[in-house]
Motif scaffolding. Structure first.
Motif, PDB file in Angstrom:
ATOM      1  N   ASN A 189       0.808  -1.223   0.000  1.00  0.00           N
ATOM      2  CA  ASN A 189       0.000   0.000   0.000  1.00  0.00           C
ATOM      3  C   ASN A 189       0.839   1.270   0.000  1.00  0.00           C
ATOM      4  N   TYR A 190       1.991   1.252   0.640  1.00  0.00           N
ATOM      5  CA  TYR A 190       2.820   2.459   0.677  1.00  0.00           C
ATOM      6  C   TYR A 190       3.443   2.744  -0.684  1.00  0.00           C
ATOM      7  N   ILE A 247       2.694   6.098  -2.951  1.00  0.00           N
ATOM      8  CA  ILE A 247       3.779   6.938  -3.458  1.00  0.00           C
ATOM      9  C   ILE A 247       3.773   6.972  -4.984  1.00  0.00           C
ATOM     10  N   SER A 248       3.539   5.816  -5.612  1.00  0.00           N
ATOM     11  CA  SER A 248       3.516   5.813  -7.076  1.00  0.00           C
ATOM     12  C   SER A 248       2.350   6.650  -7.603  1.00  0.00           C
ATOM     13  N   GLY A 249       1.222   6.644  -6.910  1.00  0.00           N
ATOM     14  CA  GLY A 249       0.101   7.495  -7.297  1.00  0.00           C
ATOM     15  C   GLY A 249       0.417   8.972  -7.147  1.00  0.00           C
ATOM     16  N   LEU A 250       1.102   9.326  -6.068  1.00  0.00           N
ATOM     17  CA  LEU A 250       1.511  10.721  -5.870  1.00  0.00           C
ATOM     18  C   LEU A 250       2.484  11.167  -6.955  1.00  0.00           C
ATOM     19  N   PHE A 251       3.471  10.308  -7.264  1.00  0.00           N
ATOM     20  CA  PHE A 251       4.443  10.634  -8.318  1.00  0.00           C
ATOM     21  C   PHE A 251       3.742  10.796  -9.670  1.00  0.00           C
ATOM     22  N   PHE A 252       2.813   9.877  -9.970  1.00  0.00           N
ATOM     23  CA  PHE A 252       2.098   9.950 -11.237  1.00  0.00           C
ATOM     24  C   PHE A 252       1.359  11.286 -11.362  1.00  0.00           C
ATOM     25  N   SER A 253       0.672  11.680 -10.318  1.00  0.00           N
ATOM     26  CA  SER A 253      -0.088  12.930 -10.349  1.00  0.00           C
ATOM     27  C   SER A 253       0.818  14.130 -10.567  1.00  0.00           C
TER      28      SER A 253
END
Length: 104
Positions: free
Chosen positions: A78-79, A83-89
């Protein structure tokens, strides 16, 4: 939680969501990163967008994480999903800012 699925298209799997005080968050960790990242990234990227190549690398992090998990090559946690979602955004918003500035 049902309406979050309809609005955001999140699968809401319990094992891929954060649990706080015994209650599941209405978005999985990756969607939380993407949608939360959009809210955080818009004001940041307006003043400090990364260059195009870095933005692509930031977006690739989530794509590689998701695809490698989908293909069964590895299991994400989940972490890393958050983080990958934050980077993508941040990468996505930076590219949008770059395109808008080029067209102005």
């Amino acid at each position: 939680m049902f309406y979050f699925h309809l609005i955001f298209g999140c699968h809401q799997l319990r094992e891929r969501s954060f649990i706080i005080n015994g209650k599941q968050l209405p978005l999985c960790s990756r969607c939380l990163g993407v949608y939360g990242g959009l809210l955080l990234s818009i004001p940041i990227a307006l003043f400090w967008p990364v260059n195009f190549h870095i933005a692509i690398l930031l977006m690739l992090f989530m794509i590689i994480d998701g695809e490698s998990q989908f293909l069964g090559l590895r299991e994400s946690n989940n972490y890393i999903r958050l983080i990958s979602g934050l980077f993508f955004s941040y990468g996505f918003v930076s590219i949008v800012v770059i395109i808008v500035k080029l067209n102005v």
